[in-house]
Motif scaffolding. Structure first.
Motif, short mmCIF file in Angstrom:
data_model
loop_
_atom_site.label_atom_id
_atom_site.label_comp_id
_atom_site.label_asym_id
_atom_site.label_seq_id
_atom_site.Cartn_x
_atom_site.Cartn_y
_atom_site.Cartn_z
N ALA A 330 -3.93 49.40 23.74
CA ALA A 330 -3.37 48.39 22.84
C ALA A 330 -2.84 47.20 23.61
N LEU A 331 -2.26 47.43 24.79
CA LEU A 331 -1.78 46.34 25.62
C LEU A 331 -2.93 45.41 26.01
N VAL A 332 -4.04 46.02 26.44
CA VAL A 332 -5.19 45.21 26.84
C VAL A 332 -5.80 44.53 25.64
N ARG A 333 -5.92 45.23 24.53
CA ARG A 333 -6.46 44.62 23.30
C ARG A 333 -5.64 43.38 22.93
N TYR A 334 -4.33 43.52 22.99
CA TYR A 334 -3.47 42.39 22.62
C TYR A 334 -3.69 41.21 23.55
N MET A 335 -3.79 41.49 24.85
CA MET A 335 -3.91 40.40 25.80
C MET A 335 -5.26 39.69 25.70
N ILE A 336 -6.36 40.43 25.63
CA ILE A 336 -7.67 39.78 25.68
C ILE A 336 -8.14 39.29 24.32
N GLY A 337 -7.52 39.80 23.24
CA GLY A 337 -7.90 39.36 21.90
C GLY A 337 -8.94 40.28 21.28
N GLU A 338 -9.01 40.24 19.96
CA GLU A 338 -9.85 41.19 19.24
C GLU A 338 -11.34 41.01 19.52
N ALA A 341 -12.03 42.49 22.90
CA ALA A 341 -11.69 43.91 22.86
C ALA A 341 -12.73 44.70 22.09
N ASP A 342 -13.19 44.17 20.97
CA ASP A 342 -14.23 44.85 20.19
C ASP A 342 -15.55 44.88 20.94
N ALA A 343 -15.85 43.80 21.67
CA ALA A 343 -17.09 43.78 22.46
C ALA A 343 -17.08 44.87 23.52
N PHE A 344 -15.91 45.13 24.12
CA PHE A 344 -15.80 46.19 25.11
C PHE A 344 -15.66 47.58 24.48
N GLY A 345 -15.55 47.61 23.16
CA GLY A 345 -15.42 48.90 22.48
C GLY A 345 -14.07 49.55 22.68
N LEU A 346 -13.01 48.76 22.86
CA LEU A 346 -11.68 49.32 23.05
C LEU A 346 -11.15 49.82 21.71
N ALA A 347 -10.71 51.05 21.71
CA ALA A 347 -10.31 51.71 20.46
C ALA A 347 -9.09 51.05 19.83
N ARG A 348 -9.10 50.98 18.53
CA ARG A 348 -7.93 50.53 17.78
C ARG A 348 -7.01 51.73 17.54
N SER A 349 -5.73 51.45 17.38
CA SER A 349 -4.77 52.52 17.09
C SER A 349 -3.55 51.91 16.44
N SER A 350 -2.62 52.78 16.02
CA SER A 350 -1.39 52.30 15.42
C SER A 350 -0.54 51.51 16.41
N TRP A 351 -0.82 51.69 17.71
CA TRP A 351 -0.10 50.93 18.73
C TRP A 351 -0.40 49.43 18.64
N ASP A 352 -1.53 49.06 18.05
CA ASP A 352 -1.87 47.65 17.93
C ASP A 352 -0.82 46.88 17.14
N ALA A 353 -0.16 47.56 16.20
CA ALA A 353 0.88 46.91 15.42
C ALA A 353 2.21 46.86 16.16
N VAL A 354 2.40 47.77 17.12
CA VAL A 354 3.66 47.85 17.84
C VAL A 354 3.77 46.75 18.89
N VAL A 355 2.66 46.47 19.58
CA VAL A 355 2.70 45.54 20.71
C VAL A 355 3.27 44.17 20.33
N PRO A 356 2.74 43.50 19.27
CA PRO A 356 3.26 42.16 18.97
C PRO A 356 4.72 42.16 18.51
N LEU A 357 5.18 43.30 18.00
CA LEU A 357 6.54 43.36 17.46
C LEU A 357 7.55 43.88 18.48
#
Length: 408
Positions: A330-338, A341-357
């Protein structure tokens, strides 16, 4: 405290603080600059720009490449690495015992470009120092994974480091960034001239090894670690990183963005990049970066596997994979952008909502005398990932590789 130790401590503190900075980032809208940078161009690129970029795929670093190829041909690689082992400060002379061609190159490489403006460089360096923690953190968990979307550069990295382990690559990248995060990197106690020259020598060694030990296909990839590859990475460390700093709470003014770009134009010159490959304005830099992406960015299955394996490796050092990989991803997804992140196939999780908050929870918890569990967990994981990327806290030595992965 010695100069060696002070630089290491500066980088260590910057990286750790950068991890906390991410966790202290409230949910914020993207700045107009970041939004513009994130927009993907269509397939159309100006024909003259396309022709210029194609020429860069064939160009490497001829003078340095010749000097390094010569020392390999004479079996002097190990001896050169040993002679250069303690060479780090700008004030130190070029080490004795080096082959003549290499010595001449190193002597010529240790100077600012003729166009360098001390006032502009000083402004840019003040910005770099003021935001060292965010820059160092972004270099690890944003720039480093995203560079794998350029297939030719990724192919060179695979050849040197193998398909799944780029710990040393992280460490050496941070060494290069860390040596810029000091008050006067160009002065006698700084290391920028030596560091950039040694990186050029290491790059030339990679090119030589890929040609002699590997299966490099110049018709497919062009020159190994070509000036196009250098430009793609320069784009990431300059305009891309600046445009992503809003995620760490840093909103650059136009002047700050211009000053930061200027610093990287100087670094690029010290790394042997042609002056005309590095745009002089922020707008032109974004336009060129967009053209590079439109023509050359493409995530391959192998590079996607590589990025995910790297995240998993560093996350596992902070605890069991089941607990650490999702927030680390989720940290990497947040930094590089969706999109990336989707192109690299990085998994989504509930942590995606925690990082920005996390910022609100982090500071609220700190002020209340406690620390919310999500922020504490993410702080530990992020700090551990950055620390491990720094070669277990040791200063990475910028030696030349002497063999490709698989030949070692």
């Amino acid at each position: 405290m010695s100069d060696h130790m002070s630089r290491r401590h500066v980088l260590g503190a910057a990286a750790a603080a950068g991890a906390v900075a991410l966790l202290a980032t409230n949910e914020a809208s993207a700045s107009p600059r970041a939004v513009a940078a994130a927009q993907r161009p269509g397939t159309a690129v100006d024909p003259k720009e396309k022709e210029y970029l194609e020429q860069l795929t064939l160009l490497a670093d001829p003078v340095c490449d010749e000097a390094v190829a010569d020392l390999f041909q004479h079996g002097q690689g190990a001896a050169v690495n040993e002679a250069m082992r303690g060479w780090s400060a700008n004030s130190q002379p070029v080490p004795d015992g080096l082959p003549a061609k290499l010595r001449d190159f190193l002597e010529s490489a240790r100077r600012l470009p003729s166009w360098a403006d001390p006032a502009a460089l000083a402004r840019g360096q003040r910005f770099v120092l003021a935001h060292a923690q965010q820059i160092s953190f972004s270099a690890v968990l944003d720039v480093t994974p995203v560079r794998m979307k350029y297939p030719a550069e990724a192919e060179a990295i695979f050849g040197i480091e193998g398909p799944h382990d780029n710990k040393q690559g992280f460490a050496k990248a941070l060494r290069g960034v860390g040596d810029t995060l000091v008050k006067d990197p160009y002065g006698p106690t700084g290391s920028v001239f030596v560091t950039m020259a040694r990186i050029r020598v290491a790059h030339s060694a990679v090119r030589h090894l890929l040609r002699t030990e590997g299966n490099w296909d110049p018709a497919k990839w062009g020159a190994p670690l070509s000036q196009l590859d250098m430009l793609a990475e320069w784009n990431l460390f300059s305009s891309y990183l600046a445009d992503h700093l809003y995620k760490l709470g840093v909103h650059l003014t136009e002047q700050e963005a211009a000053d930061y770009l200027y610093v990287w134009r100087v670094f690029g010159a010290l790394l042997g990049m042609p002056d005309d490959s590095m745009p002089e304005t922020v707008g032109a830099a974004r336009t060129r970066a967009a053209a590079v992406d439109a023509l050359y960015a493409r995530v391959t299955p192998r590079s996607a596997t590589y990025v995910k394996a790297t995240i998993e490796y560093f996350a596992s050092l902070a605890g069991p994979k089941e607990a650490t990989v999702p927030p680390a991803t989720a940290l990497v997804r947040y930094m590089i952008g969706e999109t990336d992140a989707d192109a690299f196939g990085l998994a989504r999780s509930s942590w995606d909502a925690v990082v920005p908050l996390a910022v609100k929870g982090f500071f609220t918890g700190t002020q209340a005398g406690g620390l919310p569990t999500p922020s504490a967990t993410m702080t530990r994981i992020a700090t551990e990932m950055v620390s491990r990327a720094m070669n277990d806290g040791k200063k990475a030595d910028l030696t030349m590789p002497l063999h490709l992965y698989g030949h070692q």
